[in-house]
Design a protein around this motif. Structure first.
Motif, PDB file in Angstrom:
ATOM      1  N   THR A 181       0.851  -1.192   0.000  1.00 52.15           N
ATOM      2  CA  THR A 181       0.000   0.000   0.000  1.00 52.15           C
ATOM      3  C   THR A 181       0.882   1.236   0.000  1.00 52.15           C
ATOM      4  O   THR A 181       2.060   1.180   0.390  1.00 52.15           O
ATOM      5  CB  THR A 181      -0.897   0.041   1.252  1.00 52.15           C
ATOM      6  OG1 THR A 181      -0.067   0.185   2.413  1.00 52.15           O
ATOM      7  CG2 THR A 181      -1.745  -1.222   1.372  1.00 52.15           C
ATOM      8  N   ASN A 206      -7.473   8.598  -4.824  1.00 48.40           N
ATOM      9  CA  ASN A 206      -8.590   7.798  -5.302  1.00 48.40           C
ATOM     10  C   ASN A 206      -9.860   8.562  -4.977  1.00 48.40           C
ATOM     11  O   ASN A 206      -9.805   9.708  -4.495  1.00 48.40           O
ATOM     12  CB  ASN A 206      -8.586   6.387  -4.687  1.00 48.40           C
ATOM     13  CG  ASN A 206      -8.663   6.411  -3.170  1.00 48.40           C
ATOM     14  OD1 ASN A 206      -9.363   7.245  -2.596  1.00 48.40           O
ATOM     15  ND2 ASN A 206      -7.954   5.490  -2.518  1.00 48.40           N
ATOM     16  N   LEU A 258       3.121  -1.330  -6.606  1.00 51.04           N
ATOM     17  CA  LEU A 258       1.799  -0.688  -6.565  1.00 51.04           C
ATOM     18  C   LEU A 258       1.301  -0.389  -7.985  1.00 51.04           C
ATOM     19  O   LEU A 258       1.045   0.756  -8.353  1.00 51.04           O
ATOM     20  CB  LEU A 258       1.874   0.603  -5.748  1.00 51.04           C
ATOM     21  CG  LEU A 258       2.418   0.456  -4.317  1.00 51.04           C
ATOM     22  CD1 LEU A 258       2.541   1.820  -3.657  1.00 51.04           C
ATOM     23  CD2 LEU A 258       1.545  -0.463  -3.492  1.00 51.04           C
ATOM     24  N   PRO A 259       1.172  -1.407  -8.818  1.00 51.49           N
ATOM     25  CA  PRO A 259       0.925  -1.217 -10.250  1.00 51.49           C
ATOM     26  C   PRO A 259      -0.425  -0.591 -10.593  1.00 51.49           C
ATOM     27  O   PRO A 259      -0.622  -0.182 -11.744  1.00 51.49           O
ATOM     28  CB  PRO A 259       1.036  -2.637 -10.813  1.00 51.49           C
ATOM     29  CG  PRO A 259       0.716  -3.524  -9.659  1.00 51.49           C
ATOM     30  CD  PRO A 259       1.286  -2.833  -8.460  1.00 51.49           C
ATOM     31  N   HIS A 260      -1.330  -0.517  -9.646  1.00 52.10           N
ATOM     32  CA  HIS A 260      -2.633   0.072  -9.945  1.00 52.10           C
ATOM     33  C   HIS A 260      -2.645   1.582  -9.731  1.00 52.10           C
ATOM     34  O   HIS A 260      -3.699   2.212  -9.860  1.00 52.10           O
ATOM     35  CB  HIS A 260      -3.718  -0.594  -9.095  1.00 52.10           C
ATOM     36  CG  HIS A 260      -3.803  -2.075  -9.321  1.00 52.10           C
ATOM     37  ND1 HIS A 260      -4.146  -2.619 -10.542  1.00 52.10           N
ATOM     38  CD2 HIS A 260      -3.552  -3.133  -8.504  1.00 52.10           C
ATOM     39  CE1 HIS A 260      -4.126  -3.940 -10.464  1.00 52.10           C
ATOM     40  NE2 HIS A 260      -3.765  -4.275  -9.243  1.00 52.10           N
ATOM     41  N   HIS A 261      -1.478   2.147  -9.455  1.00 56.11           N
ATOM     42  CA  HIS A 261      -1.377   3.594  -9.252  1.00 56.11           C
ATOM     43  C   HIS A 261      -0.539   4.223 -10.361  1.00 56.11           C
ATOM     44  O   HIS A 261       0.519   3.715 -10.714  1.00 56.11           O
ATOM     45  CB  HIS A 261      -0.730   3.903  -7.896  1.00 56.11           C
ATOM     46  CG  HIS A 261      -1.572   3.514  -6.729  1.00 56.11           C
ATOM     47  ND1 HIS A 261      -2.576   4.300  -6.232  1.00 56.11           N
ATOM     48  CD2 HIS A 261      -1.554   2.392  -5.959  1.00 56.11           C
ATOM     49  CE1 HIS A 261      -3.149   3.705  -5.205  1.00 56.11           C
ATOM     50  NE2 HIS A 261      -2.547   2.542  -5.015  1.00 56.11           N
ATOM     51  N   ARG A 262      -1.044   5.341 -10.869  1.00 58.64           N
ATOM     52  CA  ARG A 262      -0.298   6.160 -11.816  1.00 58.64           C
ATOM     53  C   ARG A 262      -0.177   7.554 -11.219  1.00 58.64           C
ATOM     54  O   ARG A 262      -1.169   8.153 -10.815  1.00 58.64           O
ATOM     55  CB  ARG A 262      -1.025   6.254 -13.159  1.00 58.64           C
ATOM     56  CG  ARG A 262      -1.158   4.939 -13.900  1.00 58.64           C
ATOM     57  CD  ARG A 262      -1.799   5.177 -15.249  1.00 58.64           C
ATOM     58  NE  ARG A 262      -1.951   3.938 -16.015  1.00 58.64           N
ATOM     59  CZ  ARG A 262      -2.401   3.879 -17.255  1.00 58.64           C
ATOM     60  NH1 ARG A 262      -2.751   5.001 -17.877  1.00 58.64           N
ATOM     61  NH2 ARG A 262      -2.508   2.730 -17.884  1.00 58.64           N
ATOM     62  N   GLN A 301       3.132   1.318 -22.112  1.00 61.44           N
ATOM     63  CA  GLN A 301       2.023   1.010 -21.219  1.00 61.44           C
ATOM     64  C   GLN A 301       1.793  -0.492 -21.131  1.00 61.44           C
ATOM     65  O   GLN A 301       1.509  -1.036 -20.055  1.00 61.44           O
ATOM     66  CB  GLN A 301       0.750   1.710 -21.706  1.00 61.44           C
ATOM     67  CG  GLN A 301      -0.438   1.495 -20.775  1.00 61.44           C
ATOM     68  CD  GLN A 301      -1.638   2.323 -21.184  1.00 61.44           C
ATOM     69  OE1 GLN A 301      -1.504   3.388 -21.766  1.00 61.44           O
ATOM     70  NE2 GLN A 301      -2.827   1.824 -20.878  1.00 61.44           N
ATOM     71  N   ASP A 305       1.999  -2.519 -17.643  1.00 55.98           N
ATOM     72  CA  ASP A 305       0.789  -3.193 -17.181  1.00 55.98           C
ATOM     73  C   ASP A 305       0.885  -4.706 -17.230  1.00 55.98           C
ATOM     74  O   ASP A 305      -0.067  -5.415 -16.875  1.00 55.98           O
ATOM     75  CB  ASP A 305      -0.420  -2.742 -18.025  1.00 55.98           C
ATOM     76  CG  ASP A 305      -0.789  -1.280 -17.775  1.00 55.98           C
ATOM     77  OD1 ASP A 305      -0.331  -0.741 -16.743  1.00 55.98           O
ATOM     78  OD2 ASP A 305      -1.519  -0.694 -18.581  1.00 55.98           O
ATOM     79  N   PRO A 307       1.819  -8.067 -15.708  1.00 52.64           N
ATOM     80  CA  PRO A 307       2.158  -8.591 -14.375  1.00 52.64           C
ATOM     81  C   PRO A 307       3.521  -9.264 -14.312  1.00 52.64           C
ATOM     82  O   PRO A 307       4.081  -9.411 -13.218  1.00 52.64           O
ATOM     83  CB  PRO A 307       1.025  -9.581 -14.088  1.00 52.64           C
ATOM     84  CG  PRO A 307      -0.121  -9.091 -14.918  1.00 52.64           C
ATOM     85  CD  PRO A 307       0.503  -8.539 -16.173  1.00 52.64           C
ATOM     86  N   TRP A 310       5.800  -6.983 -12.530  1.00 51.51           N
ATOM     87  CA  TRP A 310       5.386  -6.499 -11.203  1.00 51.51           C
ATOM     88  C   TRP A 310       6.122  -7.293 -10.113  1.00 51.51           C
ATOM     89  O   TRP A 310       6.539  -8.434 -10.315  1.00 51.51           O
ATOM     90  CB  TRP A 310       3.884  -6.672 -11.001  1.00 51.51           C
ATOM     91  CG  TRP A 310       3.028  -5.907 -11.967  1.00 51.51           C
ATOM     92  CD1 TRP A 310       3.436  -5.032 -12.926  1.00 51.51           C
ATOM     93  CD2 TRP A 310       1.602  -5.971 -12.066  1.00 51.51           C
ATOM     94  NE1 TRP A 310       2.366  -4.538 -13.626  1.00 51.51           N
ATOM     95  CE2 TRP A 310       1.213  -5.088 -13.118  1.00 51.51           C
ATOM     96  CE3 TRP A 310       0.607  -6.676 -11.364  1.00 51.51           C
ATOM     97  CZ2 TRP A 310      -0.120  -4.912 -13.475  1.00 51.51           C
ATOM     98  CZ3 TRP A 310      -0.709  -6.496 -11.724  1.00 51.51           C
ATOM     99  CH2 TRP A 310      -1.072  -5.612 -12.766  1.00 51.51           C
TER     100      TRP A 310
END
Length: 311
Positions: A181, A206, A258-262, A301, A305, A307, A310
């Protein structure tokens, strides 16, 4: 008297150092050259050159007039070149200024492809962390990053969008663990990229909250490529533009966290002067980038993106 013709004679006499050499360069007789310069001085009521049997020397007035003549004749030549087809045929020196990272990672790999398409164009690429005064410094096109189109009298074309990614070396993560996190980043050694185009804080947003992380002082650097090398050595966690991180992801030297954050999303713009007759080399360069940059960013990208890259 044709004032532009007389100016050209004056400039060429100064550059060659003699009436005879100037006459040969311009296709005139020596007598015509001498007469034109005398008529120019008469119309100005000022002596531009001191003449002797051995040498010519500029007067103080002549030195000032020479500088103005070169500027004026340059503008005249530009106007004639445009009318004669410079807006149709890409050729000459294309002077491009870019931020360092974009220049290294995106533009440099594309220049060979562009010059293959337009072999009469030579590209001068200047890299800097600041945005220059395009007109004063003589650049044809400036490639820059901004959250929105910069407010200026220049024409701006959007070329694509980039964002920053959080990365670390596998060796660092083996010793210190993988943050799951944004809050857990406060327990890690976060490296500091000093760049006027990006804020100092790492801000995660978010729909419910906002979390900011201040990178530490253990390592500070103002060039993202140097940041990548430091992170690859296991120094800590870094935040840097996606186009810089891609090579390290492919080699396995870095992995994405934290790959879901840009973060730090910005647009890439090409800025150039507004002209009625846009030089063909500028037009073709910008149109070329509008095709190639989005393609490259799409490839980046896909890598970010994936995995497989990651932690």
């Amino acid at each position: 008297m044709d004032i532009f013709q007389a100016m050209r004679v004056f400039v060429r006499v100064v550059e060659t150092g003699s009436f005879t050499a100037a006459a040969q360069a311009l296709g005139y007789s020596t007598a015509q050259t001498s007469r034109l310069l005398s008529e120019l001085e008469s119309s100005l009521q000022a002596r531009l050159l001191q003449r002797s049997t051995r040498r010519l020397a500029l007067t103080e007035v002549g030195m000032r007039y020479l500088e103005r003549c070169r500027l004026i004749l340059g503008e005249v030549d530009d106007a004639n070149a445009e009318a004669g087809g410079a807006h149709l045929i890409p050729r000459g020196h294309l002077r491009v200024q870019s931020t360092t990272g974009i220049g290294i990672q995106l533009l440099a790999p594309l220049i060979a492809k562009y010059t293959d398409l337009y072999p009469q164009v030579n590209v001068d690429l200047t890299l800097s962390q600041r945005q220059p005064d395009l007109l004063e410094e003589g650049h044809d096109v400036v490639i820059t990053l901004s959250a929105q189109l910069p407010d200026s009298d220049l024409v701006g074309q959007q070329l694509g969008s980039i964002y920053s990614v959080i990365s670390a070396a596998p060796s660092y993560l083996q010793k210190h663990g993988i943050p799951q996190t944004p809050e857990e980043l406060s327990e890690h050694r976060c490296l500091h990229l000093i760049d006027p185009l990006f804020t100092d804080s790492w801000t995660f947003r978010n729909e419910h909250s906002e979390q900011s992380i201040r990178p530490g002082e253990v390592f500070r650097v103002n060039v993202a490529e140097a940041m990548a090398k430091a992170a690859e050595s296991g120094l800590g966690v870094c935040l840097m533009p996606d186009y810089v991180a891609m090579g390290s992801y492919l080699s396995g030297a870095l992995v994405r966290l934290l790959p879901h954050h840009r973060l730090h999303e910005k647009s890439i713009y090409a800025l150039y002067p507004s002209r009625r007759f846009l030089d063909a080399k500028v037009k073709t360069w910008v149109e070329f980038l509008k095709i190639e940059i989005p393609r490259m960013l799409e490839e980046h990208q896909a890598i970010a993106d994936d995995p497989a890259h990651w932690a």
